[in-house]
Design an enzyme around this catalytic site. Structure first.
Site, PDB file in Angstrom:
ATOM      1  N   LYS A   8      43.595  51.812  29.170  1.00 49.80           N
ATOM      2  CA  LYS A   8      42.994  52.232  30.519  1.00 49.80           C
ATOM      3  C   LYS A   8      43.861  53.565  30.828  1.00 49.80           C
ATOM      4  O   LYS A   8      43.015  54.612  31.467  1.00 49.80           O
ATOM      5  CB  LYS A   8      43.501  51.380  31.454  1.00 49.80           C
ATOM      6  CG  LYS A   8      42.317  50.023  31.341  1.00 49.80           C
ATOM      7  CD  LYS A   8      42.801  49.094  32.492  1.00 49.80           C
ATOM      8  CE  LYS A   8      41.513  48.090  32.489  1.00 49.80           C
ATOM      9  NZ  LYS A   8      41.643  47.360  31.287  1.00 49.80           N
TER      10      LYS A   8
ATOM     11  N   GLU B  14      46.904  52.209  40.648  1.00 48.78           N
ATOM     12  CA  GLU B  14      45.825  53.194  41.220  1.00 48.78           C
ATOM     13  C   GLU B  14      45.798  52.702  42.496  1.00 48.78           C
ATOM     14  O   GLU B  14      46.278  51.588  43.210  1.00 48.78           O
ATOM     15  CB  GLU B  14      44.330  52.616  40.591  1.00 48.78           C
ATOM     16  CG  GLU B  14      44.254  53.040  39.280  1.00 48.78           C
ATOM     17  CD  GLU B  14      42.823  52.481  38.832  1.00 48.78           C
ATOM     18  OE1 GLU B  14      42.392  51.423  39.432  1.00 48.78           O
ATOM     19  OE2 GLU B  14      42.521  52.911  37.746  1.00 48.78           O
TER      20      GLU B  14
ATOM     21  N   HIS C 224      37.801  38.811  39.933  1.00 53.90           N
ATOM     22  CA  HIS C 224      37.383  40.008  38.934  1.00 53.90           C
ATOM     23  C   HIS C 224      36.450  39.721  37.925  1.00 53.90           C
ATOM     24  O   HIS C 224      36.115  40.312  36.755  1.00 53.90           O
ATOM     25  CB  HIS C 224      38.820  40.707  38.331  1.00 53.90           C
ATOM     26  CG  HIS C 224      40.007  40.924  39.157  1.00 53.90           C
ATOM     27  ND1 HIS C 224      39.617  41.891  40.105  1.00 53.90           N
ATOM     28  CD2 HIS C 224      40.961  40.479  39.443  1.00 53.90           C
ATOM     29  CE1 HIS C 224      40.787  42.054  40.836  1.00 53.90           C
ATOM     30  NE2 HIS C 224      41.568  41.189  40.617  1.00 53.90           N
TER      31      HIS C 224
ATOM     32  N   ARG D  62      30.478  48.300  24.230  1.00 48.41           N
ATOM     33  CA  ARG D  62      29.658  47.277  23.684  1.00 48.41           C
ATOM     34  C   ARG D  62      28.506  46.997  24.619  1.00 48.41           C
ATOM     35  O   ARG D  62      28.372  47.828  25.799  1.00 48.41           O
ATOM     36  CB  ARG D  62      30.623  45.947  23.824  1.00 48.41           C
ATOM     37  CG  ARG D  62      31.092  45.759  25.048  1.00 48.41           C
ATOM     38  CD  ARG D  62      31.770  44.364  24.771  1.00 48.41           C
ATOM     39  NE  ARG D  62      32.477  43.750  26.122  1.00 48.41           N
ATOM     40  CZ  ARG D  62      32.222  43.701  27.271  1.00 48.41           C
ATOM     41  NH1 ARG D  62      30.958  43.703  27.554  1.00 48.41           N
ATOM     42  NH2 ARG D  62      33.111  43.372  28.315  1.00 48.41           N
TER      43      ARG D  62
END
Length: 648
Positions: free
Chosen positions: A116, A200, A235, A297
């Protein structure tokens, strides 16, 4: 076009790929573990090869086994589906080095988006808007805390190698940062072997918007518009839709262009998804949508994009992998209508979404009213070794409300037994006023979970119908005198007339006296079982049967000291012995299911007077594991089952 394809996956995605490949005239090869020897994807393919034991780490996650299987049958290409090896750059490289066609992006593209922090830096260089935060080599707790203060709380700590909600912690105040950081790093290290994190800014009212992109080997990249995947629990996506509610053309153009730029930055080939987080506190706006990550994907939710664009994304994957260009230009793609997908899982929302595995004696899905993508069948089994998805239900309409109401009705008609499912939970979500208005954020389910999973009582009309079916099932077949029972007193019982009948029945193992009086009809499903009737109303399933007079069965309560298994699983630890005295809330036994451990605890102080299991036993849901007796104890409320509860 490639001539033969090995699908290195299982379940509904393997079936999905095989169907399109066979339509294109491609020979298909399935792979299977011990647990999947009779699975639908095995029988659907032209050929099937065994690749190892049931645990995924010994079968579906072993790249060498996949390549060896492909070489054994002369397969030309490998499609990884999603999950398992689909985003494993090393496996993709192995496939190519073995002289096989890899149906997916180049290994370098997978690597570029795999971490990430690196992906975020790459996107910043490509001009793609990213969430304010910190990415850096200095991973000391002191420096990270300073950066969190600079960003401003609340902040999100996120493992750079994370996924599926693992290695993520929201921190609201500076005093909680060190503890949350340590916990996040431990989980990241255990799950991904890398404890590096990034920070973040936490978006207070987040929505999850993603864009389907597609590239080919001729330099073309197009987008197929956006999806909204905001409804999530821990999530994990629950319901997805295309297009996104509240999306105007200006914002759509900005976010889709950013997604194409992201794909071009890594020379992307094949199907991919660029995920964004949006500030949902107001209307969607281009200056409040930021890049989050890219999934290299095909996505679980790809059918909703197919429904609104008329494109078969798996066909595109196979054509592009064969060297063909994308068959249309960007200007040829349009959104038509609205589509929604619900993920139907084998889990029990009432018991905290505990997985529910085992044989599917009953599986009834709304074929004809919805597009169904499933990898299980009636008479098969939901395995404890893999993701417990039963099916994806997809409904499409001219408007969002048409798609939403159609999908709610489809969820109403789902029935499984004895495996539990989350259809009623999905139905309530789809009918929820806030969701219907397009106002839900990613935290909505967590905030209103209790009311979304509270179990209702079966309706009077439903019990009437189930009682009639029980009566019909009790009628004698053939000659001879029948054995008289309580249902033989139901003379004249009918659904279309006034009825006022008092009788004894059992609902989910709890005896009750019911006055069955017909009211306005509601949509119900009735399915006969060997020992009763399965009544389904708006996705809720009730087992209606003859009265039960035994106490040592599933359905007896915690108040009488019965400790029942809340799910099918394996006993991995028994912490007490028969004759031992225990305290309330003391750990008694640990059950493992779907790689999760669940500790069952004593309902009150007492003595273990019966112990019916030992370590390594396999148990079914509702199995009586032990009895706790307390001399002179008064019953609190008989009939309420003790599910146990998972330890923190």
């Amino acid at each position: 076009m490639i001539k033969s394809l090995l699908v290195a996956n299982r379940g509904e995605i393997a079936c999905r790929v095989i169907r399109t490949a066979r339509r294109l005239g491609i020979r298909t090869i399935a792979v299977y573990s011990d647990a999947d020897s009779m699975a639908p994807h095995v029988t659907l393919a032209d050929e099937a090869l065994h690749i190892g034991p049931s645990p995924a780490a010994e079968s579906y996650l072993v790249g060498d086994h996949m390549i060896a299987a492909a070489q054994q049958v002369g397969a030309e290409a490998i499609h990884p589906g999603y999950g398992f090896l689909s985003e494993n750059a090393g496996f993709a490289a192995q496939v190519i080095e073995a002289g096989l066609v890899w149906v997916g992006p180049h290994p370098d593209s997978i690597r570029a988006m795999g971490l990430k922090d690196a992906a975020k830096k790459l996107m910043q260089d490509a001009g793609v808007p990213t969430t304010p935060g910190y990415i850096g080599e200095d991973q000391s707790p002191k420096h990270l805390k300073q950066q969190a203060s600079r960003i401003g709380y609340p902040v999100l700590i996120k493992a750079v190698a994370g996924g599926g909600g693992k290695g993520m912690r929201k921190v609201d105040q500076a005093k909680d940062f060190e503890e949350a950081l340590a916990s996040c790093q431990r989980e990241a290290k255990a799950s991904f072997g890398d404890q590096t994190v990034l920070l973040e800014k936490w978006i207070t009212n987040p929505r999850h918007i993603e864009v389907q992109v597609f590239g080919d080997t001729h330099g073309n990249v197009v987008h197929l518009f956006e999806r909204d995947c905001t409804l999530q629990r821990r999530h994990q996506k629950i319901i997805e839709e295309a297009p996104a509610p509240g999306m105007n053309e200006e914002t759509r153009e900005a976010v889709c262009t950013a997604a194409v730029n992201a794909a071009r930055a890594v020379n992307y080939v094949g199907a991919g998804t660029v995920e964004f987080i949006a500030d949902g506190s107001g209307s969607l706006s281009a200056d409040r949508i930021w890049f989050m990550e890219m999934n290299t994907r095909l996505q679980v939710e790809h059918p909703v994009t197919e429904e609104v664009t008329g494109v078969d994304l798996v066909e595109w994957q196979l054509r592009v992998a064969s060297g063909e260009p994308i068959p249309v230009a960007q200007s040829d793609l349009q959104i038509k209508g609205w589509s929604m997908e619900a993920r139907l899982y084998a889990e029990n929302p009432v018991t905290g979404f505990l997985p529910s595995t085992g044989p599917l004696r009953v599986l009834s899905l709304p074929h004809g009213s919805a597009r169904i993508e499933s990898g299980v069948s009636q008479g098969g089994e939901v395995s404890p070794f893999y993701d417990p998805m039963i099916a994806k239900l997809i409904c499409t309409g001219g408007t969002r409300d048409e798609a939403r109401t159609a999908l709610a009705r489809a969820c109403d008609g789902v029935a499984t037994y004895p495996v539990h499912n989350n259809a009623a939970f999905l139905s309530r979500l789809l009918r929820d006023e806030t969701f219907a208005a397009g106002g839900a954020t990613t935290g909505y389910i967590g905030e209103y979970l209790d009311q979304l999973v509270s179990r209702p009582e079966p309706s009077t009309q439903g019990l009437a119908a189930a009682t009639q079916m029980l009566g019909e099932m009790r009628k004698p077949h053939g000659s001879g005198n029948p054995v008289l029972g309580p249902w033989d007193r139901l003379t004249g019982f009918r659904l279309n007339g006034p009825v006022d009948l008092e009788t004894q029945i059992s609902v989910d193992g709890e005896n009750r006296t019911a006055t069955v009086q017909l009211v306005d009809a509601k949509p119900i499903t009735l399915l006969p079982l060997e020992d009763g009737v399965l009544l389904v109303e708006r996705g809720w399933a009730f087992n209606v049967s003859l009265p039960r007079h035994d106490t040592d069965m599933a359905g007896s309560g915690a108040s009488d000291g019965s400790v029942l298994s809340p799910m099918p699983g394996r006993i991995i630890a028994v912490a007490v012995s028969e004759g031992e005295f225990v305290k309330a809330d003391q750990a008694l036994v640990t059950v493992e299911a779907m790689k999760m451990e669940h500790v069952l605890r004593a309902p009150f102080d007492g003595e273990v007077t019966a112990l019916s299991i030992k370590q390594d036993d396999q148990v079914l849901e509702g199995k009586l594991l032990m009895k706790i007796s307390a001399a002179g104890r008064r019953s609190v409320k008989a009939g309420k089952p003790f599910d146990g509860r998972a330890s923190p």
